[in-house]
Design a protein around this motif. Structure first.
Motif, short mmCIF file in Angstrom:
data_model
loop_
_atom_site.label_atom_id
_atom_site.label_comp_id
_atom_site.label_asym_id
_atom_site.label_seq_id
_atom_site.Cartn_x
_atom_site.Cartn_y
_atom_site.Cartn_z
N ALA A 193 0.83 -1.20 0.00
CA ALA A 193 0.00 0.00 0.00
C ALA A 193 0.86 1.25 0.00
O ALA A 193 0.59 2.21 -0.73
CB ALA A 193 -0.93 -0.01 1.21
N GLU A 194 1.91 1.26 0.81
CA GLU A 194 2.78 2.43 0.87
C GLU A 194 3.54 2.63 -0.44
O GLU A 194 3.77 3.76 -0.87
CB GLU A 194 3.76 2.28 2.03
CG GLU A 194 3.09 2.40 3.39
CD GLU A 194 4.07 2.22 4.54
OE1 GLU A 194 5.20 1.73 4.27
OE2 GLU A 194 3.72 2.57 5.68
N GLU A 218 -5.98 6.38 5.14
CA GLU A 218 -7.22 5.87 4.54
C GLU A 218 -6.90 4.96 3.35
O GLU A 218 -7.53 3.92 3.16
CB GLU A 218 -8.09 7.03 4.09
CG GLU A 218 -8.68 7.84 5.24
CD GLU A 218 -9.46 9.04 4.76
OE1 GLU A 218 -10.00 9.76 5.62
OE2 GLU A 218 -9.54 9.25 3.54
N PHE A 219 -5.92 5.36 2.54
CA PHE A 219 -5.52 4.56 1.38
C PHE A 219 -5.00 3.20 1.82
O PHE A 219 -5.35 2.16 1.25
CB PHE A 219 -4.46 5.32 0.59
CG PHE A 219 -3.95 4.58 -0.60
CD1 PHE A 219 -2.81 3.79 -0.51
CD2 PHE A 219 -4.60 4.66 -1.81
CE1 PHE A 219 -2.34 3.09 -1.60
CE2 PHE A 219 -4.14 3.97 -2.91
CZ PHE A 219 -3.00 3.17 -2.81
N ASP A 225 -8.22 -3.73 3.35
CA ASP A 225 -9.58 -4.27 3.31
C ASP A 225 -9.87 -4.98 1.99
O ASP A 225 -10.54 -6.02 1.96
CB ASP A 225 -10.60 -3.14 3.52
CG ASP A 225 -10.59 -2.62 4.94
OD1 ASP A 225 -11.07 -1.50 5.14
OD2 ASP A 225 -10.11 -3.33 5.83
N ASP A 226 -9.38 -4.41 0.89
CA ASP A 226 -9.65 -4.96 -0.44
C ASP A 226 -8.88 -6.24 -0.71
O ASP A 226 -9.29 -7.05 -1.55
CB ASP A 226 -9.33 -3.93 -1.52
CG ASP A 226 -10.29 -2.76 -1.49
OD1 ASP A 226 -9.96 -1.71 -2.10
OD2 ASP A 226 -11.37 -2.88 -0.88
N LYS A 228 -7.03 -8.28 1.91
CA LYS A 228 -6.66 -9.19 2.99
C LYS A 228 -7.33 -10.57 2.87
O LYS A 228 -6.70 -11.59 3.12
CB LYS A 228 -7.00 -8.56 4.35
CG LYS A 228 -8.47 -8.31 4.60
CD LYS A 228 -8.68 -7.69 5.97
CE LYS A 228 -10.15 -7.42 6.27
NZ LYS A 228 -10.72 -6.41 5.35
N GLU A 229 -8.61 -10.61 2.46
CA GLU A 229 -9.33 -11.88 2.43
C GLU A 229 -8.74 -12.82 1.39
O GLU A 229 -8.49 -14.00 1.67
CB GLU A 229 -10.82 -11.62 2.15
CG GLU A 229 -11.66 -12.90 2.23
CD GLU A 229 -13.15 -12.59 2.12
OE1 GLU A 229 -13.51 -11.40 2.13
OE2 GLU A 229 -13.92 -13.56 2.02
N ALA A 230 -8.50 -12.28 0.18
CA ALA A 230 -7.93 -13.11 -0.88
C ALA A 230 -6.52 -13.57 -0.52
O ALA A 230 -6.15 -14.73 -0.73
CB ALA A 230 -7.93 -12.35 -2.20
N ARG A 231 -5.72 -12.65 0.05
CA ARG A 231 -4.35 -13.01 0.42
C ARG A 231 -4.33 -14.07 1.52
O ARG A 231 -3.52 -15.01 1.48
CB ARG A 231 -3.61 -11.77 0.89
CG ARG A 231 -3.31 -10.80 -0.23
CD ARG A 231 -2.31 -11.39 -1.23
NE ARG A 231 -2.02 -10.42 -2.25
CZ ARG A 231 -1.12 -9.46 -2.10
NH1 ARG A 231 -0.42 -9.37 -0.99
NH2 ARG A 231 -0.92 -8.59 -3.06
N MET A 232 -5.19 -13.91 2.48
CA MET A 232 -5.22 -14.88 3.57
C MET A 232 -5.66 -16.25 3.06
O MET A 232 -5.16 -17.28 3.50
CB MET A 232 -6.17 -14.40 4.68
CG MET A 232 -6.14 -15.26 5.92
SD MET A 232 -4.53 -15.26 6.74
CE MET A 232 -4.61 -13.72 7.61
N HIS A 233 -6.59 -16.26 2.09
CA HIS A 233 -7.05 -17.52 1.51
C HIS A 233 -5.90 -18.20 0.77
O HIS A 233 -5.71 -19.42 0.87
CB HIS A 233 -8.21 -17.26 0.56
CG HIS A 233 -8.80 -18.51 -0.02
ND1 HIS A 233 -9.54 -19.40 0.73
CD2 HIS A 233 -8.76 -19.02 -1.28
CE1 HIS A 233 -9.92 -20.41 -0.04
NE2 HIS A 233 -9.46 -20.20 -1.27
N GLU A 234 -5.11 -17.41 0.04
CA GLU A 234 -3.97 -17.97 -0.67
C GLU A 234 -2.95 -18.55 0.30
O GLU A 234 -2.43 -19.65 0.09
CB GLU A 234 -3.30 -16.88 -1.52
CG GLU A 234 -4.16 -16.40 -2.68
CD GLU A 234 -3.51 -15.23 -3.41
OE1 GLU A 234 -4.13 -14.70 -4.34
OE2 GLU A 234 -2.38 -14.85 -3.03
N MET A 235 -2.67 -17.81 1.36
CA MET A 235 -1.71 -18.28 2.34
C MET A 235 -2.22 -19.53 3.05
O MET A 235 -1.46 -20.44 3.36
CB MET A 235 -1.41 -17.17 3.35
CG MET A 235 -0.62 -16.02 2.77
SD MET A 235 -0.23 -14.77 4.03
CE MET A 235 0.76 -13.63 3.06
#
Length: 244
Positions: A193-194, A218-219, A225-226, A228-235
């Motif tokens: 993000a940074e 905010e960014f 939020d956009d 984390k779910e997909a990344r966590m699922h992959e991991m």
């Protein structure tokens, strides 16, 4: 990073300065920073509440100590305007803001950052619990599958002991991987993000452009939020495959 609890009221700051052998009364301390603001040299941060009380950070304590020692050396009657050149040379991070444009103070930005970081930690904790539950269910499913082909009765005790050790090892590895994954996820998403933000940062200010810290936070929050779910699922899938 300066934390919220590092900020002191003028009265508390005067007491803190005594520990540095800087003996200055609260009215005098207030007058020093009033003079610096009038000279448009440095502004005290203000609280985000309706009172917008002026407070002092560790930086202001260093500034006050510098002024005190300067007057001890060159005389108590030396004017603040005469001290300013040396002050500017000593401190590169002086900042003046009249706070009339409604922009957030340094302290309000820290409060916002603290809130957003707490929200991120809560979301990561929730994902951690969900991932842990899914992995436990997967382990239980595998155990049930193994039980469909029971060994000879004389070997049951030996096999149960072996399975218990294997399960204990798998759970330990799963917990270790989960802890590692949680920390990796926080660092990876924040770094990504940074990096995206730094390609086109939003800046604010009329005369002096500076990075809009609130917009950046905010960014970063939206990016987490956009993704984390997909990344966590992959991991999670990767961790389960590694237990095979």
């Amino acid at each position: 990073m300066i934390q919220f609890e590092d900020y002191l009221t003028i009265g508390k700051a005067a007491e803190k300065l005594k520990e540095r052998n800087v003996h200055v009364q609260m009215p005098t301390l207030r007058n020093w920073f009033n003079e610096l603001e009038n000279l448009k040299v440095h502004s005290l941060p203000r609280t985000a509440n309706n009172k917008r009380e002026r407070v002092l950070s560790p930086l202001e304590l260093d500034i006050a100590e510098f002024i005190y020692n300067y007057r001890q050396k060159f005389g108590q009657k030396i004017s603040m305007s005469s001290i300013v050149p040396s002050l500017r040379e000593k401190f590169e991070n002086l900042y003046y803001d009249d706070q009339e444009d409604g922009s957030p103070s340094d302290l309000s930005l820290i409060e916002l950052q603290s809130t957003m970081l707490q929200q991120i930690e809560e979301q990561v904790a929730l994902l951690k619990r969900e991932l842990h539950q899914e992995m436990i269910e997967e382990l239980e499913r595998r155990e049930k599958a193994k039980q469909l082909a029971l060994p000879d009765p004389s070997e049951i005790a030996l096999e149960e002991e072996k399975r218990a050790k294997e399960q204990e090892k798998m759970i330990h590895e799963a917990q270790l991987n989960l802890w590692t994954t949680e920390n990796r996820l926080k660092l990876i998403l924040k770094s990504e993000a940074e990096e995206l933000w730094n390609k086109n940062p939003v800046r604010t200010g009329i005369f002096i452009k500076k990075e809009d810290v609130a917009k950046k936070m905010e960014f970063v929050q939206k990016y987490i939020d956009d993704n984390k779910e997909a990344r966590m699922h992959e991991m999670k899938n990767s961790m389960i495959e590694n237990t095979d």
